[in-house]
Write a protein that holds these residues in place. Structure first.
Motif, PDB file in Angstrom:
ATOM      1  N   GLU A   1       6.284  16.463  -2.920  1.00  0.00           N
ATOM      2  CA  GLU A   1       5.627  17.323  -1.942  1.00  0.00           C
ATOM      3  C   GLU A   1       4.151  17.002  -1.725  1.00  0.00           C
ATOM      4  O   GLU A   1       3.609  17.301  -0.653  1.00  0.00           O
ATOM      5  N   ASP A   2       3.507  16.406  -2.701  1.00  0.00           N
ATOM      6  CA  ASP A   2       2.058  16.227  -2.622  1.00  0.00           C
ATOM      7  C   ASP A   2       1.622  14.795  -2.896  1.00  0.00           C
ATOM      8  O   ASP A   2       0.888  14.198  -2.108  1.00  0.00           O
ATOM      9  N   LEU A   3       2.070  14.227  -4.000  1.00  0.00           N
ATOM     10  CA  LEU A   3       1.499  12.961  -4.448  1.00  0.00           C
ATOM     11  C   LEU A   3       1.931  11.774  -3.597  1.00  0.00           C
ATOM     12  O   LEU A   3       1.119  10.884  -3.306  1.00  0.00           O
ATOM     13  N   ILE A   4       3.196  11.737  -3.192  1.00  0.00           N
ATOM     14  CA  ILE A   4       3.634  10.633  -2.334  1.00  0.00           C
ATOM     15  C   ILE A   4       2.901  10.640  -0.995  1.00  0.00           C
ATOM     16  O   ILE A   4       2.425   9.586  -0.541  1.00  0.00           O
ATOM     17  N   PRO A   5       2.765  11.791  -0.329  1.00  0.00           N
ATOM     18  CA  PRO A   5       1.960  11.787   0.908  1.00  0.00           C
ATOM     19  C   PRO A   5       0.511  11.357   0.677  1.00  0.00           C
ATOM     20  O   PRO A   5      -0.062  10.624   1.500  1.00  0.00           O
ATOM     21  N   GLN A   6      -0.103  11.790  -0.431  1.00  0.00           N
ATOM     22  CA  GLN A   6      -1.477  11.384  -0.720  1.00  0.00           C
ATOM     23  C   GLN A   6      -1.575   9.880  -0.969  1.00  0.00           C
ATOM     24  O   GLN A   6      -2.470   9.208  -0.450  1.00  0.00           O
ATOM     25  N   LEU A   7      -0.649   9.370  -1.748  1.00  0.00           N
ATOM     26  CA  LEU A   7      -0.663   7.939  -2.050  1.00  0.00           C
ATOM     27  C   LEU A   7      -0.395   7.115  -0.792  1.00  0.00           C
ATOM     28  O   LEU A   7      -0.937   6.018  -0.632  1.00  0.00           O
ATOM     29  N   SER A   8       0.413   7.644   0.100  1.00  0.00           N
ATOM     30  CA  SER A   8       0.671   6.951   1.362  1.00  0.00           C
ATOM     31  C   SER A   8      -0.609   6.807   2.175  1.00  0.00           C
ATOM     32  O   SER A   8      -0.858   5.763   2.800  1.00  0.00           O
ATOM     33  N   GLU A   9      -1.426   7.863   2.188  1.00  0.00           N
ATOM     34  CA  GLU A   9      -2.705   7.772   2.896  1.00  0.00           C
ATOM     35  C   GLU A   9      -3.629   6.749   2.238  1.00  0.00           C
ATOM     36  O   GLU A   9      -4.372   6.033   2.912  1.00  0.00           O
TER      37      GLU A   9
END
Length: 480
Positions: free
Chosen positions: A16-24
């Motif tokens: 929910e949080d870390l994958i989207p952040q890492l994608s950015e």
């Protein structure tokens, strides 16, 4: 600690949080200074720092302090301090390390992928910096949050995220000295920038090779001349370069010929290599994209593991002075230059290795040619201290609980300069060096990816170790 609850928390946090952040983060071409000399002007490093800093400040971690530290003329670091939680020790502490600078793009990415294009596919997140080492800050704070979610105590934690690791961490000693009072004296160091032999269990790095390398240039002319006129009279710079390389490497076996660059391999490391070989088998070499018919240098997986962890090895990683095939004329060229990457056994002094390399290559130059060696790296490796019982127990329990298999202990062929620095500065500390760079993850190459299930389980294991560290600290087992 409820292991199932921790497992669910970590998994949900990543999804929910870390994958989207890492994608950015992947979208930002924050190349290390060696590959982007104008990094300050280009601003990508600062953009990556701001992304991680902003995310960290938003996390529900009790008492967290986030600061970007900038020493004049140096790359920045992110310093995060998390006070002891729920009865943990503020005197004892854990230092967690990562880096945010990246390797360059390179060619060969699949058509639907790219270095600055995050792609989530088949349980993997593709993109430069995903597994090397953008995930480290997210995994470290994720582990802390998983403990606090259940009220599980932990000692004071300090995160240090640097931005020139891929250039040799040349700024890091100054920051460690500058921040020494705030870091304190950690009894445990956690580094999430290493590899794994498979994605089925926890892999603990026991040693890291050092490195000596730079640019070797052989010059024979001040301008190119007709090869029909000069060949047979003027020696080829390429041939003379070959002669020089034969001084340091046996071209048939690849063995390094400078005896002082070899080290005795401890019995414990020999046994660990044999045990790791039983687990990985042929995967130690068939994980690589071999051309048809290529054979590894040995049929014994244990010997291959020792080759990549405790024996020196030379790679030529770049060349200059050679035109492309479609523009190469009949010209005897002025010079040939190559970039040398000499991996060193963990216990060999990097500075001395650089001196020996320079001495071997620049003395008595063949035919009196002009030879220069510009050393860029001379880093000493690292060999882990004896494993404390409390840490061994936490690693074994964590791997069995979250992976269903025991951990494996093995050296790594790469270098993490920070580990040698910390090993000397904190000789009583324990080390957990682990990571997600497994088969085909291709750090530094095309199609680099982060194995999502692996990073979730590694994060959970880090939480387990932090909890184990608290208990050990309470019982006086951490050496403080």
């Amino acid at each position: 600690m409820d292991t199932s609850r921790l497992d669910r928390y970590v998994s949900d946090k990543w999804d929910e949080d870390l994958i989207p952040q890492l994608s950015e983060f992947i979208r930002i071409p924050a190349k290390s200074p060696m590959f982007d000399p104008d990094w300050e002007k280009n601003g990508y490093m600062d953009e990556a720092v701001r992304l991680m800093e902003g995310w960290a400040r938003q996390q529900p971690i009790e008492g967290i302090q986030v600061e970007v530290v900038r020493l004049e003329g140096r790359t920045p670091v992110i310093l995060i301090e998390v006070p002891a939680f729920n009865g943990g020790s503020d005197e004892d502490c854990v230092l967690l390390y990562g880096h945010l600078d990246k390797q360059p793009e390179v060619t060969g990415w699949d058509d639907d992928k790219g270095p600055w294009k995050p792609v989530l596919q088949d349980g993997k997140l593709y993109g430069r910096g995903s597994a090397d080492d953008g995930y480290a800050i997210y995994s470290s704070l994720g582990a802390i949050m998983a403990l606090q979610d259940q009220g599980v105590p932990h000692s004071r934690c300090v995160l240090l995220i640097e931005s020139c690791e891929e250039s040799g961490s040349y700024d890091l000693p100054a920051y460690v000295e500058h921040l020494s009072d705030r870091i304190g004296t950690p009894s445990l160091v956690v580094c999430l920038d290493s590899g794994c032999g498979n994605y089925e269990q926890l892999w603990c790095t026991t040693s890291l090779r050092g490195m000596a390398g730079g640019n070797l240039k052989v010059e024979v002319l001040t301008e190119g001349v007709h090869s029909g006129d000069a060949s047979g009279i003027i020696p080829s710079s390429f041939r003379l370069l070959r002669q020089l390389l034969s001084r340091i490497e046996d071209e048939d076996s690849g063995r390094i010929l400078i005896d002082a660059l070899h080290a005795a391999i401890p019995d414990e490391r020999l046994e660990q290599a044999r045990q790791a070989a039983e687990v990985v088998g042929s995967a130690v070499y068939d994980k690589f994209p071999l051309v048809d018919g290529l054979r590894p240098v040995s049929d014994d997986p244990a010997e291959l593991i020792l080759n990549r962890t405790w024996r020196p090895a030379l790679s030529i990683t770049g060349v200059d002075g050679l035109p492309s095939l479609d523009s190469a004329g009949n010209v005897l060229r002025t010079h040939t230059a190559v970039k040398l990457s000499l991996r060193l056994p963990p216990t060999i002094d990097g500075k001395r290795a650089g001196e020996l390399l320079e001495e071997a290559l620049t003395r008595d130059t063949p035919n009196g040619c002009k030879v220069t060696l510009e050393l860029e790296k001379a880093a000493t490796g690292w060999n882990a201290p004896a494993l404390a019982p409390w840490l061994g127990k936490a690693l074994d329990e964590g791997s069995r609980e979250f992976f269903g298999k025991p951990p494996v202990f093995m050296g790594e062929g790469g270098s993490i300069p920070f580990m040698g620095l910390l090993g000397g500065k904190f000789p009583r500390a324990q080390f957990l060096i682990t990571g997600v760079l497994g088969p085909h993850s291709n750090a530094h190459g095309p199609n680099e990816f982060l194995h999502i299930d692996m990073v979730k389980k590694v994060t959970a294991c880090v939480a387990k170790v932090l909890a184990g560290h608290h208990h050990a600290s309470q019982n006086g087992e951490t050496g403080r």
